[in-house]
Scaffold this motif. Structure first.
Motif, PDB file in Angstrom:
ATOM      1  N   VAL A   1       0.832  -1.208   0.000  1.00  0.00           N
ATOM      2  CA  VAL A   1       0.000   0.000   0.000  1.00  0.00           C
ATOM      3  C   VAL A   1       0.863   1.253   0.000  1.00  0.00           C
ATOM      4  O   VAL A   1       0.620   2.208  -0.758  1.00  0.00           O
ATOM      5  N   ALA A   2       1.900   1.269   0.840  1.00  0.00           N
ATOM      6  CA  ALA A   2       2.772   2.437   0.918  1.00  0.00           C
ATOM      7  C   ALA A   2       3.508   2.673  -0.397  1.00  0.00           C
ATOM      8  O   ALA A   2       3.651   3.813  -0.848  1.00  0.00           O
ATOM      9  N   LEU A   3       3.964   1.598  -1.018  1.00  0.00           N
ATOM     10  CA  LEU A   3       4.655   1.741  -2.299  1.00  0.00           C
ATOM     11  C   LEU A   3       3.723   2.260  -3.381  1.00  0.00           C
ATOM     12  O   LEU A   3       4.111   3.092  -4.211  1.00  0.00           O
TER      13      LEU A   3
ATOM     14  N   GLU B   1      -2.035  -3.466  -7.383  1.00  0.00           N
ATOM     15  CA  GLU B   1      -1.801  -4.612  -8.257  1.00  0.00           C
ATOM     16  C   GLU B   1      -0.501  -4.455  -9.047  1.00  0.00           C
ATOM     17  O   GLU B   1       0.232  -5.433  -9.262  1.00  0.00           O
ATOM     18  N   THR B   2      -0.200  -3.224  -9.476  1.00  0.00           N
ATOM     19  CA  THR B   2       1.057  -2.966 -10.182  1.00  0.00           C
ATOM     20  C   THR B   2       2.245  -3.268  -9.280  1.00  0.00           C
ATOM     21  O   THR B   2       3.231  -3.888  -9.703  1.00  0.00           O
ATOM     22  N   ILE B   3       2.161  -2.854  -8.031  1.00  0.00           N
ATOM     23  CA  ILE B   3       3.241  -3.124  -7.072  1.00  0.00           C
ATOM     24  C   ILE B   3       3.372  -4.626  -6.841  1.00  0.00           C
ATOM     25  O   ILE B   3       4.493  -5.160  -6.757  1.00  0.00           O
ATOM     26  N   ARG B   4       2.252  -5.321  -6.735  1.00  0.00           N
ATOM     27  CA  ARG B   4       2.325  -6.780  -6.530  1.00  0.00           C
ATOM     28  C   ARG B   4       3.012  -7.458  -7.712  1.00  0.00           C
ATOM     29  O   ARG B   4       3.780  -8.414  -7.531  1.00  0.00           O
ATOM     30  N   ARG B   5       2.739  -6.965  -8.919  1.00  0.00           N
ATOM     31  CA  ARG B   5       3.425  -7.531 -10.093  1.00  0.00           C
ATOM     32  C   ARG B   5       4.920  -7.243 -10.026  1.00  0.00           C
ATOM     33  O   ARG B   5       5.747  -8.098 -10.363  1.00  0.00           O
ATOM     34  N   ASP B   6       5.284  -6.024  -9.585  1.00  0.00           N
ATOM     35  CA  ASP B   6       6.698  -5.686  -9.405  1.00  0.00           C
ATOM     36  C   ASP B   6       7.362  -6.636  -8.413  1.00  0.00           C
ATOM     37  O   ASP B   6       8.478  -7.125  -8.653  1.00  0.00           O
ATOM     38  N   LEU B   7       6.681  -6.902  -7.310  1.00  0.00           N
ATOM     39  CA  LEU B   7       7.247  -7.777  -6.283  1.00  0.00           C
ATOM     40  C   LEU B   7       7.397  -9.206  -6.790  1.00  0.00           C
ATOM     41  O   LEU B   7       8.359  -9.900  -6.443  1.00  0.00           O
ATOM     42  N   THR B   8       6.453  -9.632  -7.623  1.00  0.00           N
ATOM     43  CA  THR B   8       6.554 -10.970  -8.211  1.00  0.00           C
ATOM     44  C   THR B   8       7.778 -11.066  -9.109  1.00  0.00           C
ATOM     45  O   THR B   8       8.524 -12.056  -9.065  1.00  0.00           O
TER      46      THR B   8
ATOM     47  N   ARG C   1       8.476 -12.438  -1.058  1.00  0.00           N
ATOM     48  CA  ARG C   1       7.154 -11.943  -0.728  1.00  0.00           C
ATOM     49  C   ARG C   1       6.737 -12.384   0.668  1.00  0.00           C
ATOM     50  O   ARG C   1       6.945 -13.530   1.061  1.00  0.00           O
ATOM     51  N   VAL C   2       6.158 -11.483   1.429  1.00  0.00           N
ATOM     52  CA  VAL C   2       5.531 -11.783   2.712  1.00  0.00           C
ATOM     53  C   VAL C   2       4.166 -11.118   2.706  1.00  0.00           C
ATOM     54  O   VAL C   2       3.833 -10.352   1.805  1.00  0.00           O
ATOM     55  N   HIS C   3       3.360 -11.397   3.727  1.00  0.00           N
ATOM     56  CA  HIS C   3       2.008 -10.851   3.762  1.00  0.00           C
ATOM     57  C   HIS C   3       2.038  -9.325   3.749  1.00  0.00           C
ATOM     58  O   HIS C   3       2.614  -8.688   4.617  1.00  0.00           O
ATOM     59  N   GLY C   4       1.452  -8.721   2.724  1.00  0.00           N
ATOM     60  CA  GLY C   4       1.351  -7.269   2.639  1.00  0.00           C
ATOM     61  C   GLY C   4       2.546  -6.575   2.034  1.00  0.00           C
ATOM     62  O   GLY C   4       2.532  -5.349   1.880  1.00  0.00           O
ATOM     63  N   GLY C   5       3.584  -7.320   1.681  1.00  0.00           N
ATOM     64  CA  GLY C   5       4.761  -6.649   1.139  1.00  0.00           C
ATOM     65  C   GLY C   5       5.865  -7.619   0.788  1.00  0.00           C
ATOM     66  O   GLY C   5       5.614  -8.694   0.260  1.00  0.00           O
ATOM     67  N   ALA C   6       7.107  -7.235   1.093  1.00  0.00           N
ATOM     68  CA  ALA C   6       8.255  -8.083   0.764  1.00  0.00           C
ATOM     69  C   ALA C   6       9.430  -7.692   1.644  1.00  0.00           C
ATOM     70  O   ALA C   6       9.491  -6.581   2.187  1.00  0.00           O
ATOM     71  N   ILE C   7      10.371  -8.635   1.777  1.00  0.00           N
ATOM     72  CA  ILE C   7      11.613  -8.377   2.496  1.00  0.00           C
ATOM     73  C   ILE C   7      12.777  -8.799   1.611  1.00  0.00           C
ATOM     74  O   ILE C   7      12.635  -9.665   0.750  1.00  0.00           O
ATOM     75  N   PRO C   8      13.959  -8.185   1.804  1.00  0.00           N
ATOM     76  CA  PRO C   8      15.120  -8.574   0.982  1.00  0.00           C
ATOM     77  C   PRO C   8      15.614  -9.955   1.377  1.00  0.00           C
ATOM     78  O   PRO C   8      15.546 -10.341   2.551  1.00  0.00           O
ATOM     79  N   VAL C   9      16.126 -10.708   0.403  1.00  0.00           N
ATOM     80  CA  VAL C   9      16.586 -12.060   0.704  1.00  0.00           C
ATOM     81  C   VAL C   9      17.757 -12.049   1.671  1.00  0.00           C
ATOM     82  O   VAL C   9      17.966 -13.016   2.410  1.00  0.00           O
TER      83      VAL C   9
ATOM     84  N   ASP D   1       8.942 -19.666   9.553  1.00  0.00           N
ATOM     85  CA  ASP D   1       7.629 -19.825  10.159  1.00  0.00           C
ATOM     86  C   ASP D   1       6.903 -18.492  10.312  1.00  0.00           C
ATOM     87  O   ASP D   1       5.688 -18.449  10.497  1.00  0.00           O
ATOM     88  N   ALA D   2       7.651 -17.389  10.225  1.00  0.00           N
ATOM     89  CA  ALA D   2       7.057 -16.065  10.448  1.00  0.00           C
ATOM     90  C   ALA D   2       6.528 -15.416   9.179  1.00  0.00           C
ATOM     91  O   ALA D   2       5.965 -14.325   9.241  1.00  0.00           O
ATOM     92  N   VAL D   3       6.708 -16.060   8.032  1.00  0.00           N
ATOM     93  CA  VAL D   3       6.248 -15.469   6.773  1.00  0.00           C
ATOM     94  C   VAL D   3       5.148 -16.314   6.156  1.00  0.00           C
ATOM     95  O   VAL D   3       5.074 -17.528   6.378  1.00  0.00           O
ATOM     96  N   LEU D   4       4.274 -15.654   5.403  1.00  0.00           N
ATOM     97  CA  LEU D   4       3.184 -16.319   4.676  1.00  0.00           C
ATOM     98  C   LEU D   4       2.339 -17.206   5.588  1.00  0.00           C
ATOM     99  O   LEU D   4       1.956 -18.320   5.235  1.00  0.00           O
ATOM    100  N   ILE D   5       2.027 -16.682   6.753  1.00  0.00           N
ATOM    101  CA  ILE D   5       1.319 -17.475   7.765  1.00  0.00           C
ATOM    102  C   ILE D   5      -0.064 -17.885   7.286  1.00  0.00           C
ATOM    103  O   ILE D   5      -0.435 -19.069   7.368  1.00  0.00           O
ATOM    104  N   SER D   6      -0.850 -16.952   6.794  1.00  0.00           N
ATOM    105  CA  SER D   6      -2.218 -17.283   6.378  1.00  0.00           C
ATOM    106  C   SER D   6      -2.215 -18.241   5.189  1.00  0.00           C
ATOM    107  O   SER D   6      -3.063 -19.133   5.100  1.00  0.00           O
ATOM    108  N   GLU D   7      -1.244 -18.072   4.274  1.00  0.00           N
ATOM    109  CA  GLU D   7      -1.163 -18.969   3.116  1.00  0.00           C
ATOM    110  C   GLU D   7      -0.858 -20.399   3.571  1.00  0.00           C
ATOM    111  O   GLU D   7      -1.473 -21.354   3.085  1.00  0.00           O
TER     112      GLU D   7
END
Length: 253
Positions: free
Chosen positions: A23-25, A34-41, A51-59, A72-78
């Motif tokens: 959202v912030a991006l 949706e454009t940002i989500r495509r960028d993150l993909t 990718r994590v819930h709501g955003g992303a973190i660097p590898v 265990d702390a990422v993609l919990i709902s998925e």
């Protein structure tokens, strides 16, 4: 701003701040979420973000092979949705294998209390959690415990699997692609996973969408070894189609 420029800036912010928010991006760049989500993909497939819930973190924040707590702390709902979908594949009675992993751990929490099941695990953590359930017979594979995953490996884990035959093996993976099959960073864990697959009548892979399309050092199975892939609805349509083209049924939870 071109997409490539925007993506470069997203990576810079992620590395500087440790995380970026969809959202912030979108507000910052004046584009849709949706454009940002495509960028993150795109950036995830290139291996620079996860990718994590709501955003992303660097590898870099996760490391080459993230430790159990970090994964265990990422993609919990998925992972929870995948585990719930996997319940339909658990037999009424008989024997199953639960591979060590954060998604299979969630399935272990959901196993029905009224079923007489033998559950084979290579995780002391899973064995301790399942051992208190009265209707389950829990078999813990011995061996060396890897610190990063808390999975047992080496000969003491492999030997019992050679004499087993279970109804379903519920497997986890670090990577899964049409070209390379199922892969993991550690050859010792790959050997145990390979033996688990050989010991099962049916094989069900539980893997969130970030695992699909990625490859790691050690291969432990081909996609043709699978009967079913259960993933989440974040999986790219084209990637799902590639997997299904090999004859593997894909369920998006």
């Amino acid at each position: 701003m071109y997409a490539e420029e925007r993506q470069q800036e997203i990576v810079r912010r992620a590395r500087a701040e440790g995380r970026v928010d969809v959202v912030a991006l979108a507000e910052t760049f004046g584009v849709t979420a949706e454009t940002i989500r495509r960028d993150l993909t795109v950036l995830e497939r290139s291996g620079v973000l996860r990718r994590v819930h709501g955003g992303a973190i660097p590898v870099e924040r996760l490391g080459f092979e993230p430790a159990l707590a970090a994964r265990d702390a990422v993609l919990i709902s998925e992972k929870e949705r995948i585990a719930k979908a996997a319940l339909a594949e658990v037999p009424e009675d008989g024997a199953i294998i639960l591979d060590a992993g954060t998604t299979t751990a969630r399935l272990s929490q959901l196993l029905p209390a009224d079923r007489e099941l033998t559950v084979v695990v290579n995780s002391p953590v899973l064995a301790a959690a399942l051992g208190v359930k009265p209707n389950l017979t829990v078999l813990l594979l011995g061996g060396r415990v890897r610190g990063k995953t808390l999975a047992t490996v080496d000969d003491w884990a492999l030997r019992p699997l050679a004499d087993m035959y279970v109804d379903v093996a519920f497997m986890g993976t670090n990577g899964c692609s049409v070209e390379r099959g199922m892969t993991t960073p550690d050859p010792a864990e790959a050997a145990v996973k390979r033996a688990m697959i050989a010991a099962a009548r049916r094989v069900v892979l539980l893997a969130d969408h970030t695992k699909i399309g990625n490859d790691y050092l050690a291969k432990f199975g081909a996609l043709t070894d699978l009967d079913l892939l259960i993933t989440d609805n974040g999986l790219d349509h084209d990637l799902a189609a590639e997997v299904e083209a090999t004859g593997i049924r894909v369920v998006k939870a």
